[in-house]
Design a protein around this motif. Structure first.
Motif, PDB file in Angstrom:
ATOM      1  N   PRO A 313       0.840  -1.141  -0.080  1.00 17.44           N
ATOM      2  CA  PRO A 313       0.058  -0.024   0.191  1.00 17.44           C
ATOM      3  C   PRO A 313       0.933   1.442  -0.055  1.00 17.44           C
ATOM      4  N   ARG A 339      -7.997  -0.195  -3.196  1.00 19.06           N
ATOM      5  CA  ARG A 339      -7.455  -1.071  -2.016  1.00 19.06           C
ATOM      6  C   ARG A 339      -7.725  -2.503  -2.069  1.00 19.06           C
ATOM      7  N   THR A 367      -3.609   0.559  -3.389  1.00 21.75           N
ATOM      8  CA  THR A 367      -2.751  -0.259  -4.222  1.00 21.75           C
ATOM      9  C   THR A 367      -2.889   0.025  -5.612  1.00 21.75           C
TER      10      THR A 367
END
Length: 390
Positions: A313, A339, A367
């Motif tokens: 991340p 994400r 991400t």
């Protein structure tokens, strides 16, 4: 090949002293023949440009100094002695050129007299140098390149974007902005759930309050207007920012004037369908006007969506965005983040080829980031800022 035969263009030394044969022609010239002195005072019959420079006054001090950048695609008007007006755009070097000649009568300046220049800033831009309008008398000068000269030359004209903080907020939200001087102002949320407020350079605290909950954002306003990611008024991000800050300007990817697909691993992130190039590799004025640091810029290849992603991340802090081409003025940039497989953020902002806006994203623990335009024009991007973990 027989002896004595030569290829075309070869030099043959003739028996007579001082004579030479070049492609079958004989010459016996003197230095005066080859280097004649010009007879000054006669009309030259040529042409030359008279110009005015428009630049981005990045430090807003009203002076063309180090760090300022030429600004292409700015309209400049020339008022002629007969009352006619013509307009030219500034080129990639920031110059609006008007050709003059006494004998070539199809050009812009052909008669002596009083001429006036006027720089017309794009919407959202202001003149910092106080000289948007300039005047000069032109007189005949036989022998000069265009046989005419200006008695006064023009001075550079500086432009700076009007600084604002804008964004989207829920109807009924209360938006307050506290500037570096400690003064607080309130911004109104329009019926389309947008707000915009004039600001100055420096750190600002933006607070949005809705139904008793307040979200706070600290924003540093620099050289460009700031667009905030969506403010929900629900208390702000639920996670702390990652500790390591990075900014990439794409200047260390290549040293030539070509284009270079940004490779995975650059800056510790993975990249797809995003290209870096020198700002002047194409004629697109927006690439030059969006460049904020160095000489290189990035864009979404062929106007199709690009992505920045990572297995680990990262926080997308923000970046400067503009439209690469003036024909794409008003193009909409759509930013989406995930994400994993879960959508996390989505925002839209309007792009201009005149200069960038800084999108203050504050997307945390994502991400994947997708960068796309609604009409598939190229979005120019510089100073991509993000955070990573330890």
């Amino acid at each position: 090949m027989k002896r004595g035969l030569l290829f075309s263009g070869a030099l043959v030394v003739a028996p007579a002293i001082g004579l030479a044969t070049v492609c079958g022609a004989a010459y016996a010239g003197s230095a005066k023949d080859y280097y004649p002195t010009r007879a000054w005072g006669s009309f030259n019959g040529g042409r030359m440009n008279t110009s005015i420079l428009v630049f981005r006054d990045l430090n807003r001090n009203g002076v063309y100094d180090l760090g300022d950048r030429p600004m292409p695609h700015v309209a400049v008007e020339l008022g002629k002695p007969n009352g006619d007006t013509i307009m030219r755009w500034t080129n990639v070097s920031g110059f609006a050129n008007f050709a003059m000649s006494v004998l070539q009568r199809n050009l812009e300046l052909v008669d002596p007299g009083h001429y006036a220049f006027r720089v017309v800033p794009p919407p959202g831009w202001s003149v910092t140098t106080g000289n948007a309008s300039q005047e000069s008398d032109y007189v005949v000068s036989p022998g000069s390149p265009g046989d005419m000269i200006a008695l006064r030359t023009t001075h550079p004209v500086g432009l700076a974007a009007d600084l604002t903080i804008s964004g989207a907020a829920t109807a009924g939200s209360r938006i307050s902005l506290t500037g570096p001087d400690g003064v607080t102002a309130v911004a109104k949320v329009d019926p389309d759930e947008r707000f915009s407020a004039p600001v100055t350079s420096g750190e600002w605290l933006v607070e949005v309050s809705t139904e008793g909950a307040t979200q706070r954002r600290k924003i540093v306003v620099g050289e460009a207007p700031v667009v905030l990611s969506a403010l929900s008024g629900k208390g702000g991000p639920a996670v702390e920012p990652l500790p390591r800050q990075h900014v990439v300007g794409f200047d260390d990817l290549l040293t030539t004037s070509g284009v270079f697909e940004i490779p995975s691993g650059y800056g510790g992130l993975d990249w797809y369908n995003l290209v870096a190039m020198h700002q002047r590799f194409t004629d697109g004025p927006g690439y030059i006007n969006t460049t904020m640091s160095g000489e290189f810029i990035a864009y979404n290849s062929s106007g199709h969506p690009g992505q920045v992603f990572s297995d680990k991340p990262f926080d997308f802090t923000g970046a400067c965005f503009g439209a690469g081409w003036n024909d794409a003025e008003g193009e909409t940039l759509v930013l989406k983040a995930w994400r994993g497989d879960q959508p996390a953020y989505e925002d839209q902002l309007v792009l201009s080829a005149s200069g960038p806006v800084y999108f203050a994203a504050d997307y945390r623990r994502i991400t994947r980031l997708e960068i796309q335009t609604q009409h598939h024009w190229q979005a120019a991007m510089d100073d991509f800022a993000y955070r990573t973990g330890p």
